[in-house]
Each structure stands twice: as structure tokens, then as C-alpha cells.
Design a protein around this motif. Structure first.
Motif, PDB file in Angstrom:
ATOM      1  N   TYR A 111     -47.911 -74.721  59.738  1.00  0.00           N
ATOM      2  CA  TYR A 111     -46.875 -75.402  59.037  1.00  0.00           C
ATOM      3  C   TYR A 111     -45.533 -74.520  58.790  1.00  0.00           C
ATOM      4  O   TYR A 111     -44.569 -74.944  58.578  1.00  0.00           O
ATOM      5  N   HIS A 112     -46.083 -72.943  58.840  1.00  0.00           N
ATOM      6  CA  HIS A 112     -45.070 -72.163  58.241  1.00  0.00           C
ATOM      7  C   HIS A 112     -44.390 -71.323  59.517  1.00  0.00           C
ATOM      8  O   HIS A 112     -43.460 -70.588  59.177  1.00  0.00           O
TER       9      HIS A 112
ATOM     10  N   LYS B 211     -41.941 -72.161  61.599  1.00  0.00           N
ATOM     11  CA  LYS B 211     -40.394 -72.257  61.848  1.00  0.00           C
ATOM     12  C   LYS B 211     -39.610 -71.263  60.830  1.00  0.00           C
ATOM     13  O   LYS B 211     -38.535 -70.642  60.878  1.00  0.00           O
ATOM     14  N   SER B 212     -40.311 -71.463  59.550  1.00  0.00           N
ATOM     15  CA  SER B 212     -39.467 -70.708  58.485  1.00  0.00           C
ATOM     16  C   SER B 212     -40.175 -69.189  58.422  1.00  0.00           C
ATOM     17  O   SER B 212     -39.068 -68.519  57.950  1.00  0.00           O
ATOM     18  N   LEU B 213     -41.211 -68.955  58.534  1.00  0.00           N
ATOM     19  CA  LEU B 213     -41.824 -67.490  58.413  1.00  0.00           C
ATOM     20  C   LEU B 213     -41.699 -66.760  59.870  1.00  0.00           C
ATOM     21  O   LEU B 213     -41.436 -65.537  59.787  1.00  0.00           O
ATOM     22  N   HIS B 214     -41.708 -67.270  60.908  1.00  0.00           N
ATOM     23  CA  HIS B 214     -41.778 -66.665  62.131  1.00  0.00           C
ATOM     24  C   HIS B 214     -40.836 -67.098  63.174  1.00  0.00           C
ATOM     25  O   HIS B 214     -40.848 -67.736  64.227  1.00  0.00           O
ATOM     26  N   PRO B 215     -39.581 -67.348  62.664  1.00  0.00           N
ATOM     27  CA  PRO B 215     -38.785 -67.746  63.617  1.00  0.00           C
ATOM     28  C   PRO B 215     -38.225 -67.250  64.732  1.00  0.00           C
ATOM     29  O   PRO B 215     -37.980 -67.948  65.822  1.00  0.00           O
TER      30      PRO B 215
ATOM     31  N   PHE C 141     -42.240 -68.952  66.727  1.00  0.00           N
ATOM     32  CA  PHE C 141     -41.843 -70.212  66.772  1.00  0.00           C
ATOM     33  C   PHE C 141     -41.026 -70.414  68.015  1.00  0.00           C
ATOM     34  O   PHE C 141     -41.054 -71.611  68.662  1.00  0.00           O
TER      35      PHE C 141
ATOM     36  N   SER D 213     -43.571 -75.574  64.994  1.00  0.00           N
ATOM     37  CA  SER D 213     -43.941 -75.693  63.523  1.00  0.00           C
ATOM     38  C   SER D 213     -44.648 -76.790  63.099  1.00  0.00           C
ATOM     39  O   SER D 213     -44.381 -77.983  63.910  1.00  0.00           O
ATOM     40  N   ASN D 214     -45.836 -76.855  62.494  1.00  0.00           N
ATOM     41  CA  ASN D 214     -46.298 -77.977  61.708  1.00  0.00           C
ATOM     42  C   ASN D 214     -47.036 -79.009  62.809  1.00  0.00           C
ATOM     43  O   ASN D 214     -46.974 -80.225  62.945  1.00  0.00           O
TER      44      ASN D 214
ATOM     45  N   GLU E  47     -44.835 -59.980  58.359  1.00  0.00           N
ATOM     46  CA  GLU E  47     -44.469 -61.746  58.321  1.00  0.00           C
ATOM     47  C   GLU E  47     -45.314 -62.248  57.552  1.00  0.00           C
ATOM     48  O   GLU E  47     -45.086 -63.338  56.887  1.00  0.00           O
ATOM     49  N   ASP E  48     -46.801 -61.868  57.572  1.00  0.00           N
ATOM     50  CA  ASP E  48     -47.567 -62.695  56.874  1.00  0.00           C
ATOM     51  C   ASP E  48     -48.304 -62.009  55.681  1.00  0.00           C
ATOM     52  O   ASP E  48     -48.317 -62.623  54.764  1.00  0.00           O
TER      53      ASP E  48
END
Length: 391
Positions: free
Chosen positions: A215-216, A218-222, A226, A231-232, A340-341
Motif C-alpha cells: 500500500y505504501h 508509491k508514497s514511500l518507494h517512488p 514503485f 502500489s496497493n 526508506e522503511d
């Protein structure tokens, strides 16, 4: 069900997810108390009721391929020694001398016996006490009763599983419900162990939650994940408390279009990927270049974890240039995982400790997180009559 047919069916589901912008969903969100990530009593219960009772994947066949190979390590504060004896059998012990409690081995190596550096008591590869230094002045002891304390241990599908409680029952077939066949089919036992990296982060469940959903992305790993993986968009399968999480690639339709439908199960990394989860603390990502196996160990306090990132691949290292490329790949995976995580995980830890919210919520699309917490709660209840969670 035939393994490749099952994987092909999952590939078809994931293709539909991408084409129709869908994902795996359950019936409702799940709320988890924020204190689950901060409370010391729950942390202690997790150690006793989960980490000391379930089979933990602590080593790989590729780490100890030869008789005499050994690995000394710490798992949730417990000193553990894993070795392959003269007959090739893998064993595990508490790495504690029966004389005064010092360790009998450190690091990795190969030997036929273990000698405590404190007073030079010596133990065989089967854990039996075989020598007491200056025995004529020590006094009479029954050496047969003073061996290393053995732990339940079994080698399967290229991995070594250990239970941290001596004499505890350990049934891998019951625990994994056929899941280890996945690794047997991958010929995991004959892969090459490349090395590891260690990182530290927040509460072990905050860190582990990040392995259980996309779910994350696109926002956290662009710029890292991604571009390959939408994402999601996830698919979940349960094998007892363990999971196989499917992540389609953006290009799944293009990569599968010329592949016969009956061959889709053979296309891992060519249109879709899997993250394989061993409850309570292992995440396996098999990538084309290198495989990362994360082992998350709680502690030493509720707000911290130590994660060992292990790296393997099918082929051995060919030459020095290949070794340099391997080291660079390991560093890249480590840096992405940490920067990133794990960095945001430590920010989450502060947020939960602030008391801003009594609960956090996992959405219908975050079924992997829900399933993990449901199984965690099942173990913490310590009541086998309670029905097990189902996917």
C-alpha cells in the motif's frame, strides 16, 4: 493442488488486479491498540509465547554445508550454537558451558569440538562433554549429565529451524501446512550464501508490518520499488500463520501475453514477484539478481529490533568482479530497507509512544497485516481451543 498450477492461478488473479485496478480485500478494517508496539508486558509475552515456542528459521543449509561447520548467534537474547556434526546432522544448542555459563563458540567456523575459552572445558559436535581441564583437581562429576543443552532443530528445504525451548514439540509439517514445498521446488538447499547485513529499528512489529503490504510503495518507494511494482496491489495466501504475498509488476500483462496459460506458474520475477513470510519474523524476497531474507529479532527493549538481512542466490560467486557486484547489491538492498522503511518506522515508534491515538487501523486492503496480528493474538491468548485465524 499442484504448486505451479496454484502459482499460475495467483498470476491470473494478479493480472486482473492490475488491469482493473483492484487488490485483495477482506470484509472490514482491523484496529490494533497502539500499546501493542510499546507495552513492556506484551513485549515479554511475545518473547515467551511466540518466539520461544514457534519454529524460528535461524540459518541456511548454505551457511553450514560441511560436517564441522558451525554458527554461533543470538536470538531474542538467547545464545544459540548451530552446527553440523560428523555424520552431517544439523544440531542446535544453547551456547552455554555447563561449568560456569560462558559461551563455547563465537562467530562462524569449522571444528570437531568446542572449547570454552574461560576454563577450557571441551564439548563434542554432538554436545556431549568430553573433556574437563585439569580434571584431577576438579573433583568427580558425571560428564554424561553435563553436555550442552540441546534445542529442537530440523533442517528442511535449505533452511534450519530451531525452537528456543529445550524439549519443546516442533512439527514443521503442522506449522507450515505444505509451504516448505515452495522452497524445495526452488532448490533452496543448493543456493549460495553470499553474506549478511545488520540494521536496527523500532519495535519488531512496526518493522515487520512494512514487509506485509504494498500500500505504501508509491508514497514511500517512488524511485526504488514503485517503478517495478504498482502500489496497493497485493494477493495473499495463508499457510497456517505463514503467508505468500503476491506482487504483480506493472508489466504483467505484457510479460504474460505470449506465455501459454499453463506456464504462468513458472513466471516468477517475469511479471510478478512473491514475498514469502515465515511467522513470526522472517521475510523472503526472491529477486532476479539476489535474494534477501530478513530475520527480525525483538529487543532488547520494546522500542527496538535487530534485523539480519541475509543474501543468497542460485549461482556461486564467479570471480572478484562478481564479488564486488554482489557486495554492491547487498548494500543497495540494505540501504533501501533501512533508509526508506526503518527510518520511518522509528518515527512511527515516537508517534505511537506520544499517546496521540489509542489505536491504529489496518484497512480491508491490508489483509496481510491483519492476518499477522490475528495470529499473534492467537498465540498470546495461549489457548489451543480458540479457533485459528483463516485467510
Amino acid at each position: 493442488m499442484d504448486r505451479l498450477k496454484q502459482l499460475g492461478d495467483v498470476a491470473e488473479i494478479m493480472l486482473d488486479y492490475v488491469e482493473n485496478k483492484k487488490t485483495f480485500q477482506t470484509d472490514k478494517p482491523l484496529r490494533v491498540p497502539s500499546s501493542s508496539y510499546t507495552d513492556k508486558d506484551q513485549f515479554n509475552a511475545e518473547i515467551e509465547l511466540v518466539f520461544k515456542r514457534t519454529p524460528l528459521m535461524l540459518a541456511f543449509t548454505a551457511e553450514l554445508p560441511n560436517p564441522g561447520d558451525y554458527k554461533a548467534m543470538e536470538a531474542v537474547g538467547m545464545p544459540v550454537l548451530i552446527n553440523r556434526d560428523k555424520q552431517g546432522k544439523v544440531r542446535a544448542f544453547l551456547n552455554v558451558c555447563s561449568h560456569r555459563g560462558a559461551p563455547v563458540a563465537e562467530g562462524k567456523g569449522n571444528c570437531t569440538r568446542f572449547t570454552c575459552k574461560y576454563h577450557s572445558w571441551t564439548f563434542g559436535s554432538d554436545g556431549k562433554l568430553i573433556g574437563i581441564s585439569e580434571a584431577n583437581t576438579f573433583g568427580d562429576v558425571d560428564k554424561s549429565q553435563m553436555g550442552l543443552r540441546e534445542l529442537p532443530c530440523e533442517e528442511r528445504a535449505g533452511m534450519i529451524f530451531v525452537c528456543l525451548t529445550p524439549n519443546a514439540p516442533m512439527n514443521l509439517d503442522t506449522y507450515f501446512r505444505g509451504y516448505l514445498e515452495d522452497f524445495e521446488a526452488l532448490d533452496f538447499a543448493n543456493w549460495t550464501y553470499l553474506g549478511n547485513r545488520t540494521i536496527e529499528g523500532a519495535n519488531w512489529k512496526i518493522a515487520f508490518d512494512g514487509y506485509l503490504e504494498g500500500y505504501h510503495f508509491k508514497s514511500l518507494h517512488p524511485e526504488t520499488i514503485f517503478p517495478r511494482t504498482p502500489s496497493n496491489t497485493m494477493h495473499y495466501e495463508g499457510f497456517g500463520p505463514n503467508m505468500r504475498i503476491g506482487f504483480p509488476q506493472h508489466t504483467i500483462a505484457e510479460q504474460l501475453k505470449d506465455v501459454p496459460r499453463e506456464k504462468w506458474g513458472e513466471c516468477e520475477n517475469e511479471g510478478y514477484d512473491f514475498v514469502r513470510i515465515f511467522f513470526p519474523n522472517v521475510s523472503v524476497f526472491i529477486a532476479p539478481e539476489i535474494t534477501q531474507v530478513a530475520q527480525l529479532f525483538p529487543g532488547p527493549t520494546p522500542d527496538k529490533n535487530r534485523t539480519v538481512l541475509n543474501y543468497l542466490r542460485r549461482e556461486p560467486v564467479k570471480d572478484e568482479a562478481d564479488r564486488e557486484a554482489v557486495e554492491a547489491a547487498m548494500n543497495f538492498f540494505r540501504d533501501v530497507t533501512y533508509q526508506e522503511d526503518y527510518v520511518i518506522g522509528m518515527e512511527i515508534q515516537k508517534g505511537l509512544e506520544s499517546g496521540a491515538h489509542d489505536e491504529i487501523v489496518f484497512g480491508r486492503n491490508e489483509r496481510g497485516n491483519q492476518y499477522f496480528h490475528e495470529w499473534l493474538n492467537w498465540y498470546l491468548e495461549d489457548d489451543p481451543s480458540t479457533p485459528e485465524p483463516t485467510m
